[in-house]
Design an enzyme around this catalytic site. Structure first.
Site, PDB file in Angstrom:
ATOM      1  N   LYS A  31       0.851  -1.200   0.000  1.00  0.00           N
ATOM      2  CA  LYS A  31       0.000   0.000   0.000  1.00  0.00           C
ATOM      3  C   LYS A  31       0.880   1.241   0.000  1.00  0.00           C
ATOM      4  O   LYS A  31       1.877   1.287   0.736  1.00  0.00           O
ATOM      5  CB  LYS A  31      -0.897  -0.041   1.240  1.00  0.00           C
ATOM      6  CG  LYS A  31      -1.935   1.072   1.317  1.00  0.00           C
ATOM      7  CD  LYS A  31      -2.809   0.908   2.576  1.00  0.00           C
ATOM      8  CE  LYS A  31      -3.902   1.950   2.658  1.00  0.00           C
ATOM      9  NZ  LYS A  31      -4.771   1.801   3.839  1.00  0.00           N
TER      10      LYS A  31
ATOM     11  N   SER B 103      -9.879   1.905   2.848  1.00  0.00           N
ATOM     12  CA  SER B 103      -8.982   2.672   2.005  1.00  0.00           C
ATOM     13  C   SER B 103      -7.963   1.829   1.229  1.00  0.00           C
ATOM     14  O   SER B 103      -7.454   2.291   0.211  1.00  0.00           O
ATOM     15  CB  SER B 103      -8.220   3.695   2.848  1.00  0.00           C
ATOM     16  OG  SER B 103      -7.350   3.043   3.757  1.00  0.00           O
TER      17      SER B 103
ATOM     18  N   SER C  84     -10.028  -0.566   6.958  1.00  0.00           N
ATOM     19  CA  SER C  84      -9.411  -0.424   5.632  1.00  0.00           C
ATOM     20  C   SER C  84      -8.741  -1.658   5.076  1.00  0.00           C
ATOM     21  O   SER C  84      -8.397  -1.674   3.895  1.00  0.00           O
ATOM     22  CB  SER C  84      -8.388   0.703   5.643  1.00  0.00           C
ATOM     23  OG  SER C  84      -9.051   1.919   5.452  1.00  0.00           O
TER      24      SER C  84
HETATM   25  N1  GLN Z   1     -13.283   4.126   6.213  1.00  0.00           N
HETATM   26  C1  GLN Z   1     -12.685   4.537   7.451  1.00  0.00           C
HETATM   27  C2  GLN Z   1     -12.279   5.980   7.369  1.00  0.00           C
HETATM   28  O1  GLN Z   1     -12.569   6.575   6.407  1.00  0.00           O
HETATM   29  C3  GLN Z   1     -11.524   3.661   7.800  1.00  0.00           C
HETATM   30  C4  GLN Z   1     -10.307   3.976   7.020  1.00  0.00           C
HETATM   31  C5  GLN Z   1      -9.133   3.168   7.446  1.00  0.00           C
HETATM   32  O2  GLN Z   1      -9.269   2.136   8.098  1.00  0.00           O
HETATM   33  N2  GLN Z   1      -7.970   3.673   7.119  1.00  0.00           N
HETATM   34  O3  GLN Z   1     -11.679   6.516   8.248  1.00  0.00           O
END
Ligand code: GLN
Length: 496
Positions: free
Chosen positions: A86, A161, A185
């Site tokens: 990532k 994400s 995410s």
């Molecule tokens: N969707 C969640 C957010 O927008 C989690 C994102 C994540 O785990 N990095 O914060």
């Protein structure tokens, strides 16, 4: 030799590599060719460095040849395996963007601890995978560069994400990948793309070299094609690191051996089903697939009982206070002086900070910095941040209470299958609600994973979430593996 090398598991490929039936160079070539064939449509990668990957593959083959010559023992399972990373985790000498304009042109001067450990295990660090800018989002639509497509339906999002990490794996563009999980995410994109995703316990994996989003929640973890592969990667990256003071001094078990020992022991698992996770907002097809998976566990002889996590209803509120507060502080370092983008026409230093940040950050990142700054501001700190921390304690207590009666908690990973691009992008709240089942796990610091458990009538993947007790990843993986062994969902591949 499997027909599609790029769609094989680490376990299969490492067997071929060990027997000399395959070289790492051949494998890397197959993955590069596949990536070139499909990534124009999937768009999982922000960038990749073919030459660097091939050099790593050649070095791996040389290590194997040398080890064979000297008669030393078996190679690591990850020797010669391409693992996608990532684009929020540092790989020395490679670009690091967090899918943000503000980091355009920045090159990592050093390896993250997880990167260093993967390399030490012989893995090939392959490519920079797309994400929502600074890991804020659930669809990769917040990436400054492109939205990744879901390999099962290119009109839909892969989740986020870590959408690039999930999509690349589902599309055969890597053999395993790393993601980060602050509120879901890893697990949510794993569910939406039909791969295995594991968020380890808070403190299990070092975050040194991970661009921080919300430091009390962030964890790095693997995406893989099987539970066994996820265990392999976790074993390689876990452990104490003096460079991350939140990483715990706890020995890293041999997860694969632990899982097979538990399988042999015939242990009868007690599974908890939280009643709050099956209410309003749950897509009926997702609910049915998860119920069917629970039925499968019953048939295996597991004891299934209902549990209650009563503070679930406050989880999203608490998360979006804590995560934004922490990100407003963590992202203060992107000021145009130290990293990446610098505004060209600033009058003085203050102007430089303002202009660089205005130009460099996208709308969701700005929204969160503003929210986070507000909840931390004097007079509001007690009303918001402090209360959210108290709610967090209650949420953790709910889980620990439930674990007095059960070993593992079973829920859906995401309330819906993959949604269409654009469907939720204009409505931040609808997007935030998507995290309802994953966020509590981060607030409580627990390990959680998603595994494939079915498809909708329209062919979209559905994920099953298993939530374990702190630092009991072996038990969690064992429960996951028991299901995987009896089902074939994880063997399906999208047609691209
Ligand atoms: N969707 C969640 C957010 O927008 C989690 C994102 C994540 O785990 N990095 O914060």
């Amino acid at each position: 030799m499997p027909e599609e090398l790029f769609n094989s598991t680490i376990a299969e490929l490492s067997g071929l590599l060990d027997r000399g039936a395959l070289s790492s160079v051949e494998l890397m070539k197959a993955v590069i060719a596949r990536t070139k064939a499909v990534d124009g449509r999937v768009r999982a990668f922000n960038s990749y460095d073919e030459e660097d990957a091939m050099a790593q593959a050649r070095a791996s083959d040389a290590r194997r040849a040398k080890a064979k010559g000297s008669g030393s023992g078996a190679a690591s399972r990850l020797e010669g395996i391409p693992v996608g990373i990532k684009d929020v985790i540092s790989v020395a000498g490679q670009p690091l963007t967090a899918s943000s304009r503000i980091l355009e042109g920045f090159v990592s001067p050093y390896d993250a601890t997880v990167t260093r450990k993967l390399k030490a295990a012989g893995a090939i660090c392959w490519g920079r995978l797309n994400l929502d800018e600074f890991a804020m989002g659930s669809s990769t639509e917040n990436s400054a560069f492109a939205t990744t497509s879901n390999p099962w339906d290119l009109e839909r999002v892969p989740g986020g994400s870590s959408g690039g990490s999930a999509a690349a794996l589902a599309a055969g563009e890597a053999v395993a990948t790393l993601g980060s999980d602050t509120g879901g995410s890893i697990r949510q994109p794993a569910a939406l793309c039909s791969v295995v995703g594991l968020k380890p316990s808070y403190g299990r994996v070092s975050r040194y070299g991970l661009i921080a989003f919300a430091s009390s929640l962030d964890q790095i973890g693997p995406f893989a094609r099987s539970v066994e592969d996820a265990a392999t990667v976790l074993g390689a990256i876990a452990g104490h690191d003096p460079r991350d003071s939140t990483s715990l001094r706890q020995e890293v078990p041999d997860y694969n051996r632990g899982v097979s020992d538990l399988a042999k022991s015939g242990r009868r698992w007690k599974l908890g089903i939280p009643r709050e996770y099956f209410g309003e907002g749950l897509d009926p097809e997702v609910g049915a697939a998860v119920q069917a998976a629970i039925g499968e566990y019953r048939r295996m002889g597991c004891e299934v009982r209902e549990v209650s996590l009563p503070h679930t209803k406050y989880a999203i509120g608490a998360y979006y206070i804590i995560a934004t507060a922490e990100c407003s502080s963590n992202l203060a370092r992107f000021d145009g002086v130290r990293y990446g983008h610098r505004s060209k026409d600033a009058k003085d230093a203050i102007d430089l900070y303002f202009k660089t940040r205005a130009e460099g950050f996208g709308p969701e990142v700005k929204r969160r910095i503003i929210l986070g700054t507000y909840v931390l501001s004097s007079g509001y700190y007690d009303a918001y941040y402090l209360r959210a921390q108290k709610v967090r304690t209650l949420i953790r207590r709910d889980f620990l209470d439930a674990y007095r009666d059960v070993d593992v908690i079973v829920t859906p990973t995401s309330p819906t299958p993959a949604f269409r691009k654009g469907e939720k992008a204009a409505d931040p709240l609808a997007m935030y609600l998507n995290d309802i089942y994953t966020i509590g796990v981060n607030l409580a610091g627990l390990p959680g994973m998603s595994l494939p458990c079915g498809f909708t009538a329209g062919g979209l993947p559905i994920g099953l979430q298993l939530i374990g007790q702190p630092f009991k990843e072996t038990e969690l993986l064992a429960v996951a593996s028991a299901y995987e062994q009896r089902t074939e969902w994880h063997l399906r591949r999208p047609r691209l």
